[in-house]
Design an enzyme around this catalytic site. Structure first.
Site, PDB file in Angstrom:
ATOM      1  N   THR B 334      50.852 -15.998  26.801  1.00  0.00           N
ATOM      2  CA  THR B 334      49.196 -16.566  26.913  1.00  0.00           C
ATOM      3  C   THR B 334      49.015 -16.273  25.007  1.00  0.00           C
ATOM      4  O   THR B 334      49.623 -15.910  24.523  1.00  0.00           O
ATOM      5  CB  THR B 334      48.378 -15.839  27.898  1.00  0.00           C
ATOM      6  OG1 THR B 334      48.474 -14.763  27.497  1.00  0.00           O
ATOM      7  CG2 THR B 334      48.414 -16.360  28.959  1.00  0.00           C
ATOM      8  N   SER B 360      41.730 -13.197  21.266  1.00  0.00           N
ATOM      9  CA  SER B 360      42.176 -14.990  21.324  1.00  0.00           C
ATOM     10  C   SER B 360      42.564 -15.204  20.345  1.00  0.00           C
ATOM     11  O   SER B 360      42.167 -15.417  19.113  1.00  0.00           O
ATOM     12  CB  SER B 360      40.365 -14.923  21.767  1.00  0.00           C
ATOM     13  OG  SER B 360      40.836 -16.819  21.225  1.00  0.00           O
ATOM     14  N   ARG B 361      43.560 -15.602  20.427  1.00  0.00           N
ATOM     15  CA  ARG B 361      44.664 -15.901  18.818  1.00  0.00           C
ATOM     16  C   ARG B 361      44.409 -17.654  18.306  1.00  0.00           C
ATOM     17  O   ARG B 361      44.622 -17.988  17.590  1.00  0.00           O
ATOM     18  CB  ARG B 361      46.080 -16.114  20.071  1.00  0.00           C
ATOM     19  CG  ARG B 361      46.620 -14.718  19.865  1.00  0.00           C
ATOM     20  CD  ARG B 361      47.955 -14.458  19.692  1.00  0.00           C
ATOM     21  NE  ARG B 361      48.625 -13.410  20.326  1.00  0.00           N
ATOM     22  CZ  ARG B 361      49.480 -12.869  21.620  1.00  0.00           C
ATOM     23  NH1 ARG B 361      49.329 -13.875  22.635  1.00  0.00           N
ATOM     24  NH2 ARG B 361      49.101 -12.015  21.993  1.00  0.00           N
ATOM     25  N   VAL B 362      43.852 -18.219  19.246  1.00  0.00           N
ATOM     26  CA  VAL B 362      43.840 -19.411  18.631  1.00  0.00           C
ATOM     27  C   VAL B 362      41.733 -20.173  18.838  1.00  0.00           C
ATOM     28  O   VAL B 362      41.349 -20.674  18.269  1.00  0.00           O
ATOM     29  CB  VAL B 362      44.018 -20.908  19.582  1.00  0.00           C
ATOM     30  CG1 VAL B 362      45.935 -20.349  18.669  1.00  0.00           C
ATOM     31  CG2 VAL B 362      44.004 -21.284  21.248  1.00  0.00           C
TER      32      VAL B 362
END
Lengths: 131, 506
Positions: B334, B360-362
């Site tokens: 994810t 939240s990476r993006v």
């Protein structure tokens, strides 16, 4: 595990060796069985079961099994055989009477089935009108 | 349907019926048990092909061996006997998709189970599909507002993102997902229940109906009483339903609740199919099981319709162990995770988000300017608060600056608390957090922060409705807006401290 897969491969090799042009050679099969029996018992049981399974499977692939509601005449069987001979190698013809077909016949060779029976048509009709 | 219509339809069906004998590939059932069958024959069968066992029982071919095929059976497998004839259908498993499913509760095969009649879907999608390729995608750029302040500010989710919700039992994982569904207006939501209690699913559907969220939601349910096969299929079926909306250029959201139970169902199936087992008895392809599912979430580019499918998978951990096999797998697939902690939950911090481990990476790229304006400082303030709080436990004598920082941190934490099923619109989130990080709440007692927030929003709605709608529309906080907000907030703090009532303009 490795031994088992080796035995499996050997069984498949013997099956190929036992058949020529789709026809099984009884002498060869008996000879192989004799050889396999001489193996240690645990191995022999495994490889013989695999070998027999393979032989049966191979024999099924060339046996034309005709299921019909009533017994068919020689001429009728010959007629069916002729139409299948073009596409499949047929070495044996079997006729089984199965009244549950209601009418017509069902042909099976190997894993292929072609259904000309009344039962099959009724089933198709049921599928079509079921919402 | 009228009687005459039914008769006409049957007549039409019979007219179109072709009774010509068709060549079929068949096999014989040699073993059957626990929803799994071994079939000899079926030499032409494809992997994942639908098999017809007769008597309206179907199965799925999964293990293709030299002489035999291992298949899983859908539905009632007790009617399948040794020696039964099995036919191939030439079809890969499909489920109905489309608008007709919205507002309905269906099983893993897309068959309605809510008693509201048959679904008239015209299109079907294959359950298993290869995920969209690189050419068809674009980076995540539009936010998906969850309505939860802590998430929208610090762990933002973008449309097309895959954000994992992870935590022990009873920490509010489903609540976060449901809150997100409730908060959607233009996004079609799909909730996939895997291996859950039927009562819990019924409760959830009732809640969604009560809050009017069922109008844009499809519920796919494979409850604990359903077979492992149905539980295995449910997320793929739900994903196919979501993909349809994505292909139509719409935005869709899918919640998989939960993937740990999905992995259990797959483990059961695999062990019964005698596939070799690996770590924790899961089969070797358990990673691929989830990766191929989650890869299907995407944000398509303009040439492909601009649609998106956002995935919110849920994983239940045992005793806070995020390093177990399935959690680590899904974490690595994810684009970030929302980590919920029981300690925080029982301490009253709800949603019990551990901001330190959650990422939240993006999603940051998708955040609006207005949200970014408050989020940066908020994260910093909270981080400082946390480090100082730990430090303050050991000394009672603190300098005024540290004390002030801790006090503000307490107020921010209070603002971030939120009851379930009450998502907050973005503009309201922005203003209340703006007030907190700019020190307008410093003079308010911690216990009264929640009361202050409620009244403050009500006051703004009454006096500055235009400003709120401007923030919602422009999605940014410019200097003019900030000045206006400052003035109004100061005014309100004065009124609140005096305990006065709120009056509208004019």
């Amino acid at each position: 595990m490795k031994k088992k897969s080796k035995l499996k491969k050997l069984a498949a090799k013997y099956v190929n060796y036992s058949f020529k042009d789709g026809k099984g050679d009884e002498n060869k099969i008996m000879k192989i069985m004799g050889e396999l029996k001489s193996l240690p018992r645990s191995q022999a049981i495994y490889i013989i079961s695999k070998f027999l399974k393979g032989v049966r499977k191979r024999k099924d692939q060339t046996t034309l099994l005709i299921e019909s509601a009533v017994s068919l005449t020689e001429a009728q069987l010959e007629h069916i055989f002729k139409s299948f001979r073009k596409e499949f190698v047929v070495t044996e013809i079997k006729n089984i009477v199965n009244p549950s077909l209601l009418g017509g016949f069902r042909v099976r060779i190997g894993d292929i089935v072609q259904d000309y029976s009344l039962e099959g048509k009724i089933l198709k009709l049921r599928e079509a009108i079921t919402v | 349907m009228m009687k005459a219509d039914i008769i006409t339809k049957i007549e039409q069906d019979i007219k179109n019926l072709k009774l010509k004998a068709v060549r079929q590939n068949v096999g014989l059932v040699t073993e059957v048990g626990d929803g799994v069958a071994k079939i000899e024959g079926l030499s032409d069968v494809q992997y994942s092909e639908l098999l017809d066992f007769g008597k309206e029982v179907f199965g799925l071919a999964l293990n293709l061996e030299q002489y035999s095929v291992g298949a899983v059976i859908f539905g009632d497998f007790t009617s399948v006997k040794e020696g039964d004839l099995v036919k191939t259908t030439g079809k890969i498993l499909q489920v109905p998709v489309g608008e007709a499913l919205v507002g309905r509760v269906v099983n893993a095969l897309g068959i309605p189970i809510d008693g509201k009649g048959p679904i008239k879907a015209k299109i079907s999608y294959p359950v298993e599909k290869i995920a969209p390729g690189v050419i068809t995608r674009q980076p995540v750029n539009t936010p998906l507002q969850t309505g939860i302040k802590a998430i929208d500010t610090m762990i933002p989710i973008g449309r097309g993102q895959r954000e994992l919700i992870i935590g022990d039992r009873n920490t509010g994982k489903t609540t976060i997902a449901v809150d997100t569904i409730i908060n959607q207006k233009d996004v079609i939501c799909i909730y996939v229940a895997i291996g859950q209690k039927t009562s819990k699913v019924a409760q959830l559907v009732a809640k969604l109906e009560e809050l009017g969220a069922m109008e844009h939601t499809i519920v796919v349910s494979a409850s604990a009483s359903d077979s492992a096969t149905m539980q295995y299929l449910a997320p793929y079926a739900g994903c196919a339903m979501g993909e349809y909306f994505m292909d139509q250029g719409k935005d869709a959201l899918i919640v998989y609740d939960d993937l740990s139970k999905h992995a259990w169902a797959y483990r059961q199936m695999s062990l019964l199919l005698r596939r070799p087992s690996g770590r924790e008895a899961y089969p070797g392809d358990v990673f691929y099981l989830h990766s191929r599912l989650l890869e299907r979430a995407a944000k398509l580019n303009k040439d492909y319709g601009n649609g998106s499918l956002t995935a919110l998978p849920i994983i239940e951990t045992q005793a806070n162990d995020v390093s177990a096999y399935i959690p680590t797998n899904v974490i690595s697939i994810t684009d970030g995770q929302i980590y919920l902690e029981p300690d925080l939950f029982f301490a009253g911090f709800r949603p019990a988000l551990n901001v330190g481990i959650s990422v939240s990476r993006v999603g940051g790229a998708a955040q609006t300017k207005a949200m970014k304006a408050v989020a940066g400082k908020l994260r910093l303030d909270l981080a400082q608060f946390r480090s100082l709080q730990a430090f303050a436990q050991f000394s009672s004598d603190l300098d005024p600056a540290t004390k002030a920082q801790i006090e503000r941190g307490k107020r921010i934490t209070e603002i971030l608390k939120q009851p379930p099923y009450s998502p907050v619109p973005v503009e309201e989130q922005v203003v209340s957090l703006w007030a907190a990080i700019n020190g307008f709440l410093d003079e308010i007692e911690v216990e009264k922060v929640k009361e202050f927030e409620g009244k403050y929003i009500a006051y703004l709605k009454l006096r500055e409705k235009k400003l709120l709608s401007e923030i919602a529309e422009k999605k940014e906080l410019d200097e003019k807006m900030i000045k206006e907000l400052e003035k109004t907030t100061k005014e309100f703090v004065g009124i609140f401290k005096k305990g006065g009532s709120v009056k509208g303009k004019g």
